[in-house]
Design a protein around this motif. Structure first.
Motif, short mmCIF file in Angstrom:
data_model
loop_
_atom_site.label_atom_id
_atom_site.label_comp_id
_atom_site.label_asym_id
_atom_site.label_seq_id
_atom_site.Cartn_x
_atom_site.Cartn_y
_atom_site.Cartn_z
N ARG A 73 8.78 -10.74 0.81
CA ARG A 73 8.46 -10.37 -0.56
C ARG A 73 7.95 -8.93 -0.70
O ARG A 73 7.67 -8.46 -1.79
CB ARG A 73 7.45 -11.34 -1.15
CG ARG A 73 8.09 -12.70 -1.44
CD ARG A 73 7.15 -13.67 -2.10
NE ARG A 73 6.49 -13.11 -3.26
CZ ARG A 73 5.38 -13.62 -3.77
NH1 ARG A 73 4.83 -14.68 -3.23
NH2 ARG A 73 4.83 -13.07 -4.84
N PHE A 74 7.86 -8.24 0.41
CA PHE A 74 7.39 -6.86 0.36
C PHE A 74 8.54 -5.88 0.50
O PHE A 74 9.50 -6.14 1.21
CB PHE A 74 6.41 -6.58 1.50
CG PHE A 74 5.10 -7.31 1.38
CD1 PHE A 74 4.02 -6.71 0.76
CD2 PHE A 74 4.95 -8.59 1.90
CE1 PHE A 74 2.80 -7.38 0.66
CE2 PHE A 74 3.74 -9.26 1.80
CZ PHE A 74 2.67 -8.65 1.18
N GLY A 75 8.40 -4.77 -0.16
CA GLY A 75 9.37 -3.69 0.03
C GLY A 75 9.09 -2.96 1.34
O GLY A 75 8.01 -3.10 1.92
N LEU A 76 10.06 -2.21 1.78
CA LEU A 76 9.92 -1.52 3.07
C LEU A 76 8.73 -0.58 3.11
O LEU A 76 7.98 -0.56 4.08
CB LEU A 76 11.19 -0.71 3.36
CG LEU A 76 12.18 -1.31 4.34
CD1 LEU A 76 13.36 -0.39 4.52
CD2 LEU A 76 11.54 -1.61 5.68
N SER A 77 8.55 0.18 2.05
CA SER A 77 7.48 1.17 2.13
C SER A 77 6.12 0.48 2.13
O SER A 77 5.19 0.93 2.79
CB SER A 77 7.59 2.20 1.01
OG SER A 77 7.24 1.63 -0.21
N GLN A 78 6.05 -0.64 1.44
CA GLN A 78 4.79 -1.40 1.44
C GLN A 78 4.51 -1.98 2.82
O GLN A 78 3.38 -1.94 3.31
CB GLN A 78 4.91 -2.53 0.43
CG GLN A 78 3.83 -2.53 -0.62
CD GLN A 78 3.93 -3.77 -1.50
OE1 GLN A 78 4.98 -4.41 -1.57
NE2 GLN A 78 2.85 -4.09 -2.15
N LEU A 79 5.55 -2.54 3.44
CA LEU A 79 5.38 -3.09 4.78
C LEU A 79 4.89 -2.00 5.73
O LEU A 79 3.98 -2.21 6.54
CB LEU A 79 6.71 -3.66 5.30
CG LEU A 79 7.20 -4.95 4.62
CD1 LEU A 79 8.62 -5.29 5.08
CD2 LEU A 79 6.27 -6.11 4.90
N HIS A 80 5.49 -0.85 5.59
CA HIS A 80 5.12 0.25 6.48
C HIS A 80 3.67 0.69 6.24
O HIS A 80 2.93 0.98 7.18
CB HIS A 80 6.09 1.41 6.27
CG HIS A 80 5.80 2.58 7.13
ND1 HIS A 80 5.84 2.52 8.50
CD2 HIS A 80 5.44 3.86 6.82
CE1 HIS A 80 5.52 3.71 8.99
NE2 HIS A 80 5.28 4.53 8.00
N GLN A 81 3.29 0.73 4.97
CA GLN A 81 1.91 1.06 4.63
C GLN A 81 0.94 0.07 5.24
O GLN A 81 -0.09 0.45 5.80
CB GLN A 81 1.72 1.00 3.11
CG GLN A 81 2.38 2.10 2.36
CD GLN A 81 1.45 3.27 2.20
OE1 GLN A 81 0.25 3.08 2.11
NE2 GLN A 81 1.99 4.45 2.21
#
Ligand code: ADP
Ligand code: MG
Length: 702
Positions: free
Chosen positions: A573-581
């Motif tokens: 449910r997370f976008g890539l940039s959020q996961l990376h953050q």
């Protein structure tokens, strides 16, 4: 003269008229001849091949064209409505042509026993073929028309199909606009540029994009038109930047004084990385100039942006000005405050914090000290933007994690002074170079592309729900080694309630599996007061709890070096940039850190790519590139911003090389002739003026 004809309303084009004109306006935003010329095909079909009916197989999934005659027509009544069927024959066999709608025109105009070329996709049913809604053209016309083996396919809409405005119709009116206007396309580029880059002249580019003579010329036409589009975008952004620098005076911080020097020489907690040094130099040189600084500082999570920001503040202070730092959340503002205060104390600087939860008395005190100039650095949240917050002389405003702040808020900061302060925007969300170039072309960009030494790369693993026991075992191992663990749940506004429920259920499960007194757990979520959140956070920071269960409120900035495991629940449910953050929350200490992505079993293709990308790389820029490819610029930058770009032919993902070239050339031209006064640049100047009248780019601070 050129304008008068290209600006002719589309309904005046022969073959269009008011009725079709309306549809073109509504459906395709084609208002003028020029809009029509700038309406580009999506793709091209090979129309050098003519099939015989007995050559058709069900493997043929793209369009085919066949020469033959219609020998019979009929209207078939069905429960679901009428359809119109024509039997089409060549010397090898027959197929049926079928229309479900818009066939009145066809029925009245079709010619029996006359050679046609038909073109379309095949349907295959019980061993026989049919072609729904074919494009049709009399063979005699087909031979005469302006065309090539490459047939352009234009974007269409349902309404257009209903109104029988087919690809063929567009093709026809395109021919018409060519015959009415061709000699009027003037070249926009100076001759030297055309020659140097061997660009196809405008006339030929238009001709070949709509009627490609061969694939080589088509490629050249595409290149030329993409280059043109990106070039003007860059020219506009860059010249705005230059104009801003000429017009908008900032404070020249020409002194490097006691604060900076004593901090740099005596109190640096660690040697700066080369990237930090380079970026600091860029900032110093910017702020040393009379022009107001407007700089974006990009650096992956943990790259060490804070200390760079702090040292920029010292420069402001050395020159007798105040500085502020605005963070998107209270937790983050607090953390910045603690970190910066520690550094500031060493050189005897007064730092304050102002957030929404500040008491009236504290607030008043801050306001007073700020106005008198006693308070040198103010850190806070949106609360800084309130009108009551008045600086004596704000010289530098730093904004952390700019994605959370809108342009409006930035400009509010800007207005805190008669002379705008220098602005430094720090972001940990790496923006792909191409996007940064096209959206922030007017912002100068610094990149910290090197992590402080000694960090072990975070290991990322992806597990399906079924492997949860293994993951729990792993956590217990880590905790027994004295490490701490984050477990993060999604928080998405639309389903806040549901998310809260999931979080609480998760928390209960975790409490059962990690019981007291052996384990202790913190929880932080959006429904707690800032005070409660801080208290819980504090316990975790101090190491009193082993596990931090949280929603994404901890996403940005939080720094707990002893935390070595980040579990992300429902990672799909997370976008890539959020996961990376989120991943960036761990890997801050000396220990090996881990990020574990937990997902359900069924994943969409996009999700698989996201998980694989996270497992494969820690490089925020690489991740941002993948993100851009998956989501497109629209979703990344927000619809509004990318909509403003409104690119008709260039693609920010695919045409990066052209973008770089366009930027390079725009810089070259502006360097040589900053106000575009030279004779050869007059067309450029005119176009640029028109673009700014329409205010095509709004995305810059002022
Ligand atoms: P971010 O860029 O994500 O804001 P921070 O500024 O919070 O990163 O820095 C992350 C951590 O790295 C902090 O604990 C900071 O003290 C440390 N750090 C920053 N620069 C260096 C450096 N040159 N050498 C060692 N540690 C550093
Ligand atoms: Mg930070």
């Amino acid at each position: 003269m050129q304008n008068s004809i290209l600006d002719t309303p589309i309904e005046y084009l022969k073959g269009v008229g008011p009725h079709r004109g309306d549809i073109l306006k509504k459906e395709l935003q084609i208002f003028t001849f020029k809009d029509l010329l700038n309406f580009y095909p999506n793709r091209y079909l090979d129309r050098t091949k003519y099939y015989k009916i007995n050559e058709l197989t069900y493997h043929l999934t793209s369009e085919v064209q066949i020469i033959g005659k219609i020998i019979h027509i009929k209207t078939v009544e069905q429960k679901r409505g009428k359809r119109f069927v024509a039997t089409f024959m060549d010397e090898t066999g027959k197929i049926e042509l079928i229309w479900f709608q818009g066939f009145k025109w066809i029925k009245e105009n079709i010619q029996l026993n006359t050679p046609y070329v038909i073109f379309g996709k095949l349907n295959h049913f019980n061993g026989s073929f049919s072609m729904p809604h074919p494009e049709m053209e009399l063979l005699s016309e087909h031979k005469q028309n302006l065309r090539s083996g490459l047939q352009p396919v234009y974007p269409s809409t349902e309404k257009l199909v209903q109104k029988n405005i087919t690809n063929r119709s567009i093709n026809k009116i395109m021919q018409q606009v060519f015959s009415e206007t061709q000699r009027f396309f003037t070249e926009v580029f100076p001759t030297h540029l055309i020659n140097e880059l061997r660009l196809l002249p405008k006339n030929e580019a238009f001709l070949n994009i709509h009627f490609p003579q061969n694939s080589e010329l088509l490629a050249q036409a595409e290149f030329r038109l993409k280059f043109e589009e990106l070039f003007f975008l860059q020219l506009q952004l860059l010249s705005k930047n230059i104009v801003r620098k000429q017009k908008i005076q900032g404070f020249p911080f020409d002194k490097v004084g006691a604060y900076f020097n004593s901090f740099y020489n005596e109190h640096l907690p660690f040697p700066l990385t080369n990237a930090q040094k380079r970026v600091l130099k860029e900032i110093r040189s910017d702020m040393g100039n009379p022009a107001q600084m407007n700089r974006l500082l990009q650096g992956d999570v943990g790259a060490g942006k804070t200390i760079v920001g702090f040292m920029a503040m010292l420069l402001a202070l050395d020159n007798g000005y105040q500085a502020c730092l605005m963070a998107p959340t209270e937790i983050l503002a607090n953390q910045h405050y603690i970190g910066i205060k520690e550094l500031a104390d060493k050189v005897g600087i007064e730092v304050g914090i102002l957030t929404g939860s500040a008491k009236t008395k504290e607030r008043k005190d801050i306001h007073e000290r700020l106005e008198s100039g006693k308070l040198q650095i103010l850190i806070g949240t949106h609360a800084l933007l309130e009108d009551k917050v008045v600086f004596k002389n704000l010289g530098l405003a730093i904004i952390d994690e700019q994605h959370r702040f809108g342009v409006e808020q930035r400009s509010k900061l800007w207005k805190k002074n008669v002379i705008p302060p220098h602005i430094l925007v720090m972001t940990a969300t790496p923006i792909p170079r191409t996007l940064a170039m096209s959206l922030y072309g007017d912002l100068d960009v610094s990149v910290i592309d090197e992590l402080p030494p000694g960090r072990k790369p975070i290991q990322t693993l992806h597990f399906f729900e079924g492997k949860r026991l293994r993951v729990w075992h792993f956590i217990k191992d880590e905790i027994s080694k004295g490490r701490q663990v984050y477990i993060v749940y999604p928080l998405i506004q639309e389903s806040e309630k549901l998310d809260y429920k999931n979080l609480m259920e998760g928390y209960e499960g975790i409490s059962r599996d990690f019981p007291l007194p052996q384990y202790s757990i913190s929880i932080v979520h959006g429904q707690m007061t800032p005070k409660e959140k801080d208290a819980e956070m504090e316990r975790f920071v101090k190491g009193e709890t082993n596990i931090m269960v949280a929603t994404t409120v901890i996403e940005v900035g939080v720094n707990v070096p002893n935390a070595s495991v980040m579990i992300i629940e429902s990672a799909e449910r997370f976008g890539l940039s959020q996961l990376h953050q989120l991943r960036g929350r761990v890997g801050r200490g000396a220990e090996q850190s881990y990020c574990i992505l937990m997902t359900g079993n069924k994943l969409s293709d996009d999700t698989k790519v996201r998980m694989e990308t996270m497992v494969r790389t820690n490089d925020g820029f690489e991740i941002a590139e993948v993100d851009l490819k998956l989501r497109g610029p629209g979703d990344i930058m927000g619809k509004q911003q990318s909509g403003v770009l409104n690119l008709k032919i260039a693609d920010l993902v695919k045409d990066q090389e052209i973008l770089k070239l366009a930027r390079h050339k725009a810089i070259e031209i502006l360097k040589d002739d900053i106000n575009l006064e030279k004779e050869q640049n007059q067309t450029l100047k005119t176009i640029l003026q028109k673009m700014s009248e329409k205010n095509i780019i709004w995305n810059y601070i002022s």
